[in-house]
Each structure stands twice: as C-alpha cells, then as structure tokens.
Enzyme design. Structure first.
Site, mmCIF file in Angstrom:
data_model
loop_
_atom_site.group_PDB
_atom_site.id
_atom_site.type_symbol
_atom_site.label_atom_id
_atom_site.label_comp_id
_atom_site.label_asym_id
_atom_site.label_seq_id
_atom_site.Cartn_x
_atom_site.Cartn_y
_atom_site.Cartn_z
ATOM 1 N NE ARG A 277 2.048 5.486 -5.130
ATOM 2 C CZ ARG A 277 2.775 4.950 -6.294
ATOM 3 N NH1 ARG A 277 3.839 5.240 -6.584
ATOM 4 N NH2 ARG A 277 2.035 4.207 -6.956
ATOM 5 C CB SER B 41 7.975 4.936 -5.396
ATOM 6 O OG SER B 41 7.996 4.130 -6.805
ATOM 7 C CD GLU C 93 17.996 3.370 1.453
ATOM 8 O OE1 GLU C 93 19.318 2.930 1.834
ATOM 9 O OE2 GLU C 93 17.545 2.968 0.430
ATOM 10 C CG PHE D 56 14.376 0.343 1.936
ATOM 11 C CD1 PHE D 56 14.679 -0.956 2.212
ATOM 12 C CD2 PHE D 56 13.751 0.654 0.574
ATOM 13 C CE1 PHE D 56 14.667 -2.032 1.403
ATOM 14 C CE2 PHE D 56 13.356 -0.438 -0.065
ATOM 15 C CZ PHE D 56 13.895 -1.773 0.350
ATOM 16 C CG ASP E 180 8.725 -4.228 -5.485
ATOM 17 O OD1 ASP E 180 9.059 -4.771 -6.588
ATOM 18 O OD2 ASP E 180 8.614 -3.095 -5.868
ATOM 19 N NE ARG F 3 3.996 0.600 -5.662
ATOM 20 C CZ ARG F 3 5.121 1.280 -5.778
ATOM 21 N NH1 ARG F 3 5.702 1.778 -5.119
ATOM 22 N NH2 ARG F 3 5.604 1.080 -7.167
#
Lengths: 287, 315
Positions: B11, B38, B59, B84, B118, B168
């Site tokens: 990322r 993030s 979104e 998302f 998460d 991530r």
C-alpha cells in the site's frame, strides 16, 4: 424573454412531444409520462440556454445535459434528433437490435453524456464533471435532471452533500416533480416528503417553478448562473404525461404501449395544441 | 521502476506511485472515502491537494463521481477497502464505468484477509470474482511491492477500467526487479516438471515455500505468479499445464469465481491433470491477532498448497 421566443420554444416542446410519440408508436411500451413532463425544460435547455455543438458532440466547452432519470431518454433523443446529432430515421428504430438508440442513455449515441438508468447516479456523475471542469477552468455548465420518485435513492443525497462540500456552482440540478412514479403517486408509493426543504437543508440554492412555463424555466437557469459558491436545484412542478389528456397525472403511461386509437388521439391532441400556438403567434405578430 | 522502492509494503508502494503518476500527468485525480491513512492516498493529498477529493464515507457517490471525472478528461483513482470499493459500489461500477469502458482505476486496499483484526465485514473474500464477472474490467492482483510499482506504471495505459487489489501488510519480495513488465504477464518464478501451482498475491510466496518442501520429497513443482486475473493470459496458462501430473491454484480469496475458476475455465478444452483449489472455502473471514494466524486458520499456507500438490499428483 420575448413573446416570440416563448412561442417558438413552446412549439419546440410540442415538436419534442411529437418525436416522443413517434418513437413510442403503436403496441410498443415506452416512457411517455416522464418524457412529456420534461418537454419544456428540455426545449429551453437544448434550444435556448445551453451551448452545444451537434457537429462536435464531444466539444470540451459544451454545456452538459444528463438524465439521472434515464428512463425519460426519449425526450433527449427527441431533442438530439431535432439538432442533428443523428439521423431522424433512428427515432423509428429506438429500442431495436438494428437501431442506435437504447432503452436507457448509452454513450454510443452522440450527445449522450453518461450511462444512466440505474437510478440515483446522475447527480454524482454530474458533480464529478463539474469538479473536472473547474480544475480545467472551463466555464461549461452541467445540468442534471432527476425524478421526484428517484429522490428515494440514497446516493442522490450523498451527491447532494458532496456538491455542497466542494462548493460547485457550475452545476444545476433539476427535479422533475411530476408527483407520479412507476406504480402510483409518490406520496402513496414512497413519500419523498418536503422536497424543497430537504434541498435547502442540504445547503443548495433552491428555486421552485412551474416546469411547463418557458419564461420561468429560463429565468431559473439565469438565476442559477449568478449563484456562486454553491449549487442550485430547480424544483420543477410538472404534470406527468403533459400534453396527452389520457396520460396526464396517471401512472398508467409511465411505461406503456398505445393502441392505434390512442396513438391517433395523441397525434390529434398535439396537432390541436400546435395550431393554437400558431394562431396565437399570428395574433401577437399583428400587434 | 517509476519510483525508488525502499519498502515491502504494497500500500505504501501504491501511494508513492500514485504521487509519481500525479507528477507525470496533471489529469490524475484521487478520490478517497475516509480511509486515506490506510490506503496511503494521504501521500497524494499532501502532494496535490487540489486534485485530491475526500468524498466522505460514501462509496457509491465516490464511484459515480469518478465516472464524471473520467467523462471530462481526467484519470480518476478510486480508493477504499477492497470489500467496500467493489461491493458497496458494484452497481455504479457496472453501469456507469464498465458499460462505457471508462478509464477509472479502482484500488481495493486491505484485500483478502489482510485486515486480519477488523474481521469479516472488512475482509474481501469475493472482490476478484465480482470484478472479474464485469465485461471490460481488468483485474490485477500484485504479489509484492515491486510488482505493485510495475503495475502502477503499466495500468495507466489500459483502455478501460482497472481494478487492483492491494494487500495491507509488508510482504516478501519475489519479483525480479529488472525484468520487463506488461499487464497480462505471467511470471514463472520456479521451474518444475511434475506439478504446477498457479498462485496470486501472497499465496505465491506460500507456493514457493511449498515447492521447496516438495523438492525434498522428489516432487518438482513449477510456481507461477498470475497477477493479471483478467484478461487472463490463457495461452500461457495452457502451455504451463502441459505434461503436468498435478495442477493447483492458490489465492487469498474464495475458491468460487477467482483465480482457480479462471484457470479451470482456461483449461476446460484441454486434456489436463487433476486440479485442486487452495483458497477460502465459501465462507467469510473473522478477526484474528495476526496475519499469519488467520491465514493458517483458513488453510492458506505452504503446507496446504503442498498437500494439494501431493493429492493431485497422487502421492
């Protein structure tokens, strides 16, 4: 606005209704109601206010016209054909495998700005266009037409917040408030409430007009150009099926086929309205 | 390489490349849905505040706003978590972006189970499947930071929408830095004659580890990094399956509709060895303390790949 101009635009709106009727024809379903409620607004935008270039539909400096309520695309085709974006013969081939004109706005058609029809997306697309034009310091303006039934789509309100957050003022929303959605009156099917109050609460400059009154439509668009730092929404009170006695204020002709008899009646009604306008024009001309 | 890479974070590499693309092309704009720390679009925001658009936690509006940008001469990058970016805005991506084949770039960050803490609402097990099902869409799944940089340079040229899924976490580098790259490239990272593993994302490294283990048992395994999931390089996929006694696919994604399905579709008219899928078995994610722990719990390990190879080659 001069009286002659008003009559001319009224005639244009009638011609657009003739074109819509031609596209629907006999025995084919078509969105008569929500297309004819937009005839005057479409006439004022395409034939008076907007800077458009049919010879170069992608001209970066053109003003934009988007139908978030994409099912009313017949009224846009009616205008695009009059302006020469594509041959008139295409109108008869609408919604066929052989034809160019799709059932909802598609970018293969010259003059169509975006793929819409899945409701609730047009204001977001228009906001993106407005932001891009602002980055480029391009003075073109963006107009997006929504339905009052469509206002139940949550994404429209996301976009309503975004446009105010970004302070776009080259964007005009128009709500075609014909008060009827696909299956019945908006207040009965799914009440979208006090529409002007909602837009005001979201921070928009709100103008409410009679959406069939040419001078009012034109004046509202003029006013919108003077508003800086926030977007304008025009709440246009309209009549679904306007111009066709059997289709006015009913959900029955939201998307329906016409019988031979009704088709002839519709033609006759439009001819009568046109001849009334022509005689009124002559009277004014004599003064 | 368009940037000098000093990180193993995909990322971070993505965010740095976005800035570089912004430098090269003033029409690059970035849209974010309040996850910029993030997704690393904060880097673009710092460099080009006037071309960064914080869209809030919305979104659907973000995807359609990107449509408006693309229709007005800009190259928008849409950013959110993979779940998302693809799921919440699916209809917008389908109708307003994919139908007219617009040059919108969609970054699905924290893909797969990589956002281990998460849990299931934030983990994407199906993003590649739903993006792959869309006509006109290109689907990319980089293996490491090096390939992420190569892809970011290449994807600006793609004539149509692109979805790129970004892990991530810091991941080991397996991509040779000086090899040429183009979208569609299938990397042969290990040669072998008994079985082939088609892997994507972090599972490529797991497959390389599995191949080492299997080599000690005398099973010679070829490992491919398939990072362009769509359009799949079908010819290369078929060529690498020829003569193999076993075929395995490995992905951090549901086994339905992702890389495994794509490879099986590619091989459907060929005579080929048995195929086994290593992936998430038609279930959602969960919260875990650590990345390796959740991968272990879902059978996304070198051992699982080795077992799959053994079963397909009949040992």
């Amino acid at each position: 606005m001069q009286a002659e101009k008003v009559v001319e635009l009224k005639k244009t709106a009638l011609r657009l209704r003739f074109n819509v009727l031609e596209m629907i024809g006999v025995g084919k379903a078509g969105h008569l109601g929500g297309s004819s409620s937009l005839a005057e607004i479409t006439a004022v935008l395409y034939f008076h206010k907007m800077r458009v270039n049919p010879k170069n539909p992608k001209d970066p400096n053109r003003d934009r016209f988007l139908l978030s309520k994409g099912h009313a695309v017949l009224i846009q085709y009616a205008a695009l054909a009059e302006l020469g974006y594509f041959p008139r013969e295409e109108l008869k081939k609408v919604k066929t495998l052989e034809g160019l004109l799709q059932g909802h706005p598609d970018m293969k058609t010259p003059g169509i700005e975006a793929v819409t029809g899945s409701l609730g997306q047009g204001l977001s697309i228009a906001t993106g266009m407005s932001l891009a034009l602002r980055l480029d310091k391009n003075p073109a303006r963006v107009h997006v037409i929504m339905g009052d039934g469509e206002l139940s789509e949550g994404q429209l309100w996301e976009a309503a917040m975004a446009a105010v957050n970004f302070k776009v003022d080259n964007l005009v929303g128009i709500v075609d408030r014909n008060r009827i959605q696909a299956t019945g009156p908006v207040v009965e099917v799914f009440n979208t409430g006090d529409i002007p109050a909602k837009w005001k609460a979201f921070g928009w400059n709100v103008i409410e007009i009679d959406g069939h009154d040419i001078p009012q439509i034109s004046a509202a668009l003029d006013e919108a150009e003077t508003i800086k730092g926030r977007p304008t929404v025009i709440i246009a009170n309209t009549v679904k099926g306007k111009g066709f006695s059997f289709a006015e204020n009913t959900a029955a002709y939201h998307n329906a086929a016409l019988t031979e008899e009704l088709y002839k009646q519709a033609q006759e009604e439009l001819r009568k309205q046109m001849s009334e306008l022509e005689s009124a024009g002559k009277v004014r001309g004599n003064i | 390489m368009i940037i000098k890479l000093e990180t193993k974070s995909l990322r971070e590499a993505y965010g740095l490349c976005l800035v570089e693309l912004g430098k090269r092309n003033k029409d690059v704009v970035a849209l974010e849905a309040d996850l910029g720390k993030s997704t690393r679009t904060v880097l673009f925001k710092e460099a080009f505040p006037e071309r960064f658009f914080e869209m809030g936690i919305a979104e659907q509006n973000m995807a359609s706003t990107a449509t408006g940008f693309a229709l007005t001469g800009k190259m928008p990058f849409v950013n959110s978590f993979a779940v998302f970016a693809t799921g919440r805005a699916f209809d917008q991506i389908r109708n307003s972006i994919c139908i007219p084949k617009l040059k919108v770039r969609i970054c699905g960050s924290s893909c797969g189970l990589s956002d281990f803490g998460d849990g299931k609402t934030h983990q994407s097990v199906e993003d590649m499947a739903i993006m792959r099902a869309l006509p006109n869409m290109t689907v990319l799944s980089p293996v490491d930071a090096v390939e992420t940089v190569m892809m970011m340079e290449a994807l600006v040229e793609v004539d149509g929408p692109v979805y790129i899924r970004i892990n991530r976490n810091d991941l080991p580098i397996v991509t040779p830095e000086n090899e040429p790259y183009k979208i569609g490239k299938t990397w042969e990272l290990r040669k072998g004659k008994d079985a082939v593993v088609y892997a994507t994302g972090y599972m490529v490294k797991k497959a390389l580890d599995a191949a080492e283990e299997l080599a000690r048992e005398g099973i010679d395994v070829k490992v491919l990094n398939v990072s362009t999931i769509k359009p799949l390089d079908t010819k290369t996929i078929i060529a690498h399956a020829k003569g193999m006694k076993g075929i395995v696919t490995a992905e951090e994604h549901t086994i339905m509709g992702g890389l495994g399905s794509a490879v099986a579709e590619a091989l459907r008219k060929e005579s080929h060895a048995p195929i086994e899928f290593v992936g998430i078995k038609d279930t959602f994610g969960t919260s875990a303390k650590a990345y390796e722990e959740i991968l272990e719990a879902y059978g996304l390990t070198a051992k699982a790949i080795a077992d799959a190879v053994r079963s397909t080659v009949g040992k």
